[in-house]
Design an enzyme around this catalytic site. Structure first.
Site, PDB file in Angstrom:
ATOM      1  N   TYR A 162       0.840  -1.209   0.000  1.00 52.55           N
ATOM      2  CA  TYR A 162       0.000   0.000   0.000  1.00 52.55           C
ATOM      3  C   TYR A 162       0.873   1.257   0.000  1.00 52.55           C
ATOM      4  CZ  TYR A 162      -3.708   3.251   1.290  1.00 52.55           C
ATOM      5  OH  TYR A 162      -4.594   4.304   1.297  1.00 52.55           O
TER       6      TYR A 162
HETATM    7  N1  LIG Z   1      -9.725   5.475   4.254  1.00 48.44           N
HETATM    8  C1  LIG Z   1      -8.491   5.891   4.509  1.00 48.44           C
HETATM    9  O1  LIG Z   1      -8.033   5.881   5.643  1.00 48.44           O
HETATM   10  C2  LIG Z   1      -7.646   6.456   3.387  1.00 48.44           C
HETATM   11  C3  LIG Z   1      -6.564   7.279   3.721  1.00 48.44           C
HETATM   12  C4  LIG Z   1      -5.753   7.784   2.701  1.00 48.44           C
HETATM   13  C5  LIG Z   1      -6.052   7.471   1.382  1.00 48.44           C
HETATM   14  N2  LIG Z   1      -7.103   6.658   1.104  1.00 48.44           N
HETATM   15  C6  LIG Z   1      -7.363   6.336  -0.307  1.00 48.44           C
HETATM   16  O2  LIG Z   1      -8.622   6.848  -0.670  1.00 48.44           O
HETATM   17  C7  LIG Z   1      -9.154   6.072  -1.742  1.00 48.44           C
HETATM   18  C8  LIG Z   1     -10.597   5.693  -1.418  1.00 48.44           C
HETATM   19  O3  LIG Z   1     -10.590   4.844  -0.284  1.00 48.44           O
HETATM   20  P1  LIG Z   1     -11.829   4.692   0.721  1.00 48.44           P
HETATM   21  O4  LIG Z   1     -11.314   4.929   2.065  1.00 48.44           O
HETATM   22  O5  LIG Z   1     -12.998   5.473   0.230  1.00 48.44           O
HETATM   23  O6  LIG Z   1     -12.076   3.122   0.602  1.00 48.44           O
HETATM   24  P2  LIG Z   1     -13.362   2.316   0.121  1.00 48.44           P
HETATM   25  O7  LIG Z   1     -12.985   0.885   0.258  1.00 48.44           O
HETATM   26  O8  LIG Z   1     -14.570   2.827   0.803  1.00 48.44           O
HETATM   27  O9  LIG Z   1     -13.479   2.705  -1.450  1.00 48.44           O
HETATM   28  C9  LIG Z   1     -12.612   2.227  -2.429  1.00 48.44           C
HETATM   29  C10 LIG Z   1     -13.428   1.975  -3.690  1.00 48.44           C
HETATM   30  O10 LIG Z   1     -12.531   1.557  -4.744  1.00 48.44           O
HETATM   31  C11 LIG Z   1     -13.200   0.565  -5.476  1.00 48.44           C
HETATM   32  N3  LIG Z   1     -12.265  -0.277  -6.242  1.00 48.44           N
HETATM   33  C12 LIG Z   1     -11.373  -1.185  -5.743  1.00 48.44           C
HETATM   34  N4  LIG Z   1     -10.767  -1.810  -6.759  1.00 48.44           N
HETATM   35  C13 LIG Z   1     -11.235  -1.275  -7.904  1.00 48.44           C
HETATM   36  C14 LIG Z   1     -10.994  -1.513  -9.287  1.00 48.44           C
HETATM   37  N5  LIG Z   1     -10.119  -2.451  -9.684  1.00 48.44           N
HETATM   38  N6  LIG Z   1     -11.680  -0.789 -10.200  1.00 48.44           N
HETATM   39  C15 LIG Z   1     -12.592   0.145  -9.816  1.00 48.44           C
HETATM   40  N7  LIG Z   1     -12.865   0.399  -8.527  1.00 48.44           N
HETATM   41  C16 LIG Z   1     -12.201  -0.296  -7.587  1.00 48.44           C
HETATM   42  C17 LIG Z   1     -13.942  -0.260  -4.433  1.00 48.44           C
HETATM   43  O11 LIG Z   1     -14.978  -1.059  -5.000  1.00 48.44           O
HETATM   44  C18 LIG Z   1     -14.439   0.840  -3.497  1.00 48.44           C
HETATM   45  O12 LIG Z   1     -15.744   1.287  -3.845  1.00 48.44           O
HETATM   46  C19 LIG Z   1      -8.216   4.885  -1.915  1.00 48.44           C
HETATM   47  O13 LIG Z   1      -7.340   5.134  -2.995  1.00 48.44           O
HETATM   48  C20 LIG Z   1      -7.444   4.868  -0.606  1.00 48.44           C
HETATM   49  O14 LIG Z   1      -6.185   4.276  -0.748  1.00 48.44           O
HETATM   50  C21 LIG Z   1      -7.905   6.157   2.070  1.00 48.44           C
END
Ligand SMILES: NC(=O)c1ccc[n+]([C@@H]2O[C@H](COP(=O)([O-])OP(=O)(O)OC[C@H]3O[C@@H](n4cnc5c(N)ncnc54)[C@H](O)[C@@H]3O)[C@@H](O)[C@H]2O)c1
Length: 255
Positions: A162
């Site tokens: 990650y």
């Molecule tokens: N939640 C956190 O703490 C956090 C912190 C920093 C960054 N992020 C980043 O924010 C972004 C969103 O994360 P989130 O927290 O909303 O998580 P989440 O799991 O709620 O959402 C992620 C979404 O990505 C979709 N996804 C996964 N693989 C995919 C693919 N191959 N094609 C299309 N869609 C796909 C999933 O179906 C899901 O709806 C991510 O890139 C994550 O790394 C999250």
């Protein structure tokens, strides 16, 4: 709440059915954008679109796997044809993957995380940029915002794939920004601290407490706070910051 001016802009948000993606979609819809959510399955996309509906206005949905070149390219083509243009791309689809020390990890997991978080961002950017570059009709014509993570800056034990994928997303952001700086396209990334979405639910309570203790502000970031920053980065007001990596980590970032 400030209203950003995205009237009539066409915005694509990958991973748009997830926690952060939905919050970004909501803020952009409130700012006048025409939004499409791209995600893996119809049920979660339909639910997200219904949750976000205000009267007759709701985001469009498209089933797209960001790791599948054909899926990405045919979706880009259909979207551009149906909507007439694409102004904003938010590369938000991502997965956390295994939370283990590196010597215990499965290489298949490492490859999967890199494939979704990094190669997916590359494939969607490559495809949509071609549409943006062909839209030579106004000075500020494209905005790409990549969702990286504080873990990509700081490293984080037990999250090798990650953290490495998110560091690479920052490098990719800078490359695309330099390549398009003269084309009216602004490419940025944000590096959020942890937010309590489905992704956070994959962690143990101890891991979540450890992560919160690393944030000087003493709390997790709200998805709406991330959405505000991403929406501003998608406006014409963000005009000279291409290649910028925008921190939103409650003071955790050390660079
Ligand atoms: N939640 C956190 O703490 C956090 C912190 C920093 C960054 N992020 C980043 O924010 C972004 C969103 O994360 P989130 O927290 O909303 O998580 P989440 O799991 O709620 O959402 C992620 C979404 O990505 C979709 N996804 C996964 N693989 C995919 C693919 N191959 N094609 C299309 N869609 C796909 C999933 O179906 C899901 O709806 C991510 O890139 C994550 O790394 C999250």
């Amino acid at each position: 709440m400030n209203r950003y001016d995205l009237d009539g802009r066409v915005a694509i948000i990958t991973g748009g059915a997830g926690g952060i993606g939905k919050a970004i979609a909501q803020r952009m819809l409130q700012s006048g954008a025409i939004v499409e959510l791209w995600d893996l399955d119809k049920a979660s996309l339909t639910k997200a679109a219904n949750d976000l509906a205000v009267g007759d206005t709701k985001p469009g949905i498209r089933i797209v796997d960001v790791t599948d070149q054909h899926s990405v390219e045919s979706s880009t083509e259909t979207c551009a044809r149906e909507r007439g243009r694409i102004d904003i791309l938010v590369n938000n689809a991502g997965v956390l993957g295994e939370v283990k020390p590196i010597h215990e990890t499965d290489p298949a997991n490492f490859r999967r995380v890199i494939d979704i978080n990094l190669t997916g961002t590359y494939l969607v950017t490559r495809s949509i940029l071609r549409v943006m570059l062909a839209q030579g009709d106004q000075p500020n014509r494209g905005r790409i915002v990549n969702i990286s993570s504080i873990q990509g800056k700081e490293g984080m034990p037990m999250a090798a794939a990650y953290a490495a994928s998110k560091a690479a997303v920052m490098a990719l952001t800078k490359v695309v920004a330099k390549e398009t700086a003269k084309n009216g396209i602004v490419v940025t990334a944000v590096t959020p601290a942890a937010a309590l979405t489905a992704m956070a639910a994959e962690m143990s309570p101890q891991r979540r407490d450890d992560i919160r203790s690393r944030i000087p502000a003493g709390r997790f970031v709200e998805v709406d706070e991330i959405a505000n920053l991403v929406t501003w980065l998608s406006t014409d007001d963000c005009s000279f910051s291409t290649g910028g990596i925008f921190d939103i980590s409650g003071g955790r970032a050390t660079y």
